[in-house]
Structures are given as C-alpha cells and as structure tokens.
Write an enzyme that holds these catalytic residues in place. Structure first.
Site, PDB file in Angstrom:
ATOM      1  N   GLU A  98      42.084  24.312  61.959  1.00 24.73           N
ATOM      2  CA  GLU A  98      41.120  24.392  63.053  1.00 24.73           C
ATOM      3  C   GLU A  98      39.707  24.395  62.501  1.00 24.73           C
ATOM      4  O   GLU A  98      39.468  24.832  61.378  1.00 24.73           O
ATOM      5  CB  GLU A  98      41.325  25.664  63.893  1.00 24.73           C
ATOM      6  CG  GLU A  98      42.455  25.565  64.862  1.00 24.73           C
ATOM      7  CD  GLU A  98      42.403  26.631  65.957  1.00 24.73           C
ATOM      8  OE1 GLU A  98      41.409  27.378  66.054  1.00 24.73           O
ATOM      9  OE2 GLU A  98      43.380  26.707  66.713  1.00 24.73           O
ATOM     10  N   HIS A 156      35.384  24.784  68.961  1.00 20.84           N
ATOM     11  CA  HIS A 156      36.448  24.830  67.962  1.00 20.84           C
ATOM     12  C   HIS A 156      37.486  23.759  68.290  1.00 20.84           C
ATOM     13  O   HIS A 156      37.518  23.227  69.393  1.00 20.84           O
ATOM     14  CB  HIS A 156      37.066  26.225  67.836  1.00 20.84           C
ATOM     15  CG  HIS A 156      38.022  26.590  68.906  1.00 20.84           C
ATOM     16  ND1 HIS A 156      37.622  27.064  70.137  1.00 20.84           N
ATOM     17  CD2 HIS A 156      39.374  26.572  68.937  1.00 20.84           C
ATOM     18  CE1 HIS A 156      38.690  27.310  70.875  1.00 20.84           C
ATOM     19  NE2 HIS A 156      39.772  27.024  70.172  1.00 20.84           N
ATOM     20  N   ASP A 184      41.695  32.341  72.433  1.00 20.66           N
ATOM     21  CA  ASP A 184      40.426  31.669  72.719  1.00 20.66           C
ATOM     22  C   ASP A 184      39.658  32.418  73.794  1.00 20.66           C
ATOM     23  O   ASP A 184      38.453  32.666  73.670  1.00 20.66           O
ATOM     24  CB  ASP A 184      40.643  30.229  73.198  1.00 20.66           C
ATOM     25  CG  ASP A 184      41.211  29.323  72.124  1.00 20.66           C
ATOM     26  OD1 ASP A 184      41.070  29.639  70.928  1.00 20.66           O
ATOM     27  OD2 ASP A 184      41.809  28.294  72.497  1.00 20.66           O
ATOM     28  N   HIS A 210      41.494  22.156  68.297  1.00 19.36           N
ATOM     29  CA  HIS A 210      42.928  22.401  68.408  1.00 19.36           C
ATOM     30  C   HIS A 210      43.631  21.215  67.746  1.00 19.36           C
ATOM     31  O   HIS A 210      43.705  20.136  68.335  1.00 19.36           O
ATOM     32  CB  HIS A 210      43.357  22.509  69.873  1.00 19.36           C
ATOM     33  CG  HIS A 210      43.065  23.821  70.505  1.00 19.36           C
ATOM     34  ND1 HIS A 210      43.406  24.088  71.805  1.00 19.36           N
ATOM     35  CD2 HIS A 210      42.477  24.948  70.030  1.00 19.36           C
ATOM     36  CE1 HIS A 210      43.036  25.319  72.106  1.00 19.36           C
ATOM     37  NE2 HIS A 210      42.462  25.859  71.044  1.00 19.36           N
TER      38      HIS A 210
END
Length: 171
Positions: free
Chosen positions: A31, A87, A100, A89
């Site tokens: 990630e 961010h 999250d 995935h």
C-alpha cells in the site's frame, strides 16, 4: 480552527492525482500512503472560492505492506494546509475498510487509489466514508521555494553588523 471548513474542497489538481497514481503504482504490491495539502483556489487563478488539493506529502518513516500502510504520527507536519489523506488498495477495491474509516477522522477528503492505478482507478470519500465527487482541475500549483534566498542573504546572516550593549554581535 480548520482552514478549509468554510470554503470547502472544490477539486484536486491533475498533477496531485497523477503523483498519487504513480506513487501507488511504484509501491505495489504494498500500500501507499500520503497526506493531501491544498491551496486557495483564487491563488491558482480560479474565480470560485474554496480549496484545491495541490500536493501529496510523503511522510518519512511510513511503513507499508500488501494490506496496510502506517504513518508515524510524530513525523506528520503541523500544516495549516492539511486537507486529508490518500492511500492505495493493491487489491483494487475502491471502498474504505473499517481500518480506513478509523483514519478518516482528520481531514476533509480521503482518496483511495486502486490497482492497476490508471486514471479512473480512484475514489474520494468524506470523513464518514461516503463517496464524493471530486473534480480533477487543470491548474498549476504554485512553486514552493524552499531555498528562497541569495548569497547576499547568507552573508548578511553570517557577518556581524554591529556590536550590541553586551559586547556581542547583532545580526
């Protein structure tokens, strides 16, 4: 007092989105995590009031693996232009997980980027995890001038200008 609460976030700069997509691709299969900063839309030449997300900050010491990314909170700058997070995935799912959602409490917008990290492989969310529309704007973010000084400025700081009352030097 939050800087962006009154005017709202009106979009993301194309360059910031491109950076987030590329950083996510480079981090794959782990990630990627970064923080978003914004700029007043009027400073970018737009006629509407609000904030445009212009920068993605990379936080030193961020640790990531294929299922999570952790930012060291002690390394997060106290930045008045902070606006949220971005961010990735690596599994491509463009929905926030429970983990999250726990991080969405700070900032006004949170972006999830999913594999394969192409132009349409992202979604913005509010702090409750609800999807929001976030237009991509063709604006040029202002250049940050970290080294906005000359040799004359350095010399002026290093060379004593006059003696003070205590026998030391004033700068």
């Amino acid at each position: 007092m939050r800087l962006f609460r009154n005017s709202g976030i009106i979009g993301i700069a194309e360059s910031a989105l491109t950076f987030a997509l590329e950083a996510s691709r480079d981090s794959h299969p782990n990630e990627y995590m970064g923080l978003l900063r914004g700029e007043d839309a009027r400073k970018l030449g737009l006629e509407e009031s609000g904030t445009v997300l212009t920068d993605v900050l990379i936080i030193p010491g961020t640790e990531s693996n294929p299922v999570s990314a952790t930012v060291k909170t002690s390394m997060v700058p106290n930045d008045m232009r902070a606006a949220g997070s971005v961010h990735s995935h690596p599994n491509g799912v463009l929905r926030p997980s429970d983990a999250d959602l726990a991080t969405f409490t700070k900032g006004d917008v949170h972006i999830i980027v999913g594999a394969p990290y192409e132009r349409d492989d992202w979604q913005a969310f509010d702090r409750e995890g609800e999807p929001i529309d976030l237009p991509v704007l063709d604006v040029d973010p202002p250049e940050e001038e970290f080294f906005d000084f000359t040799q004359e400025d350095i010399d002026r700081e290093l060379l004593p200008s006059e003696e003070d009352d205590r026998g030391g030097w004033l700068f």
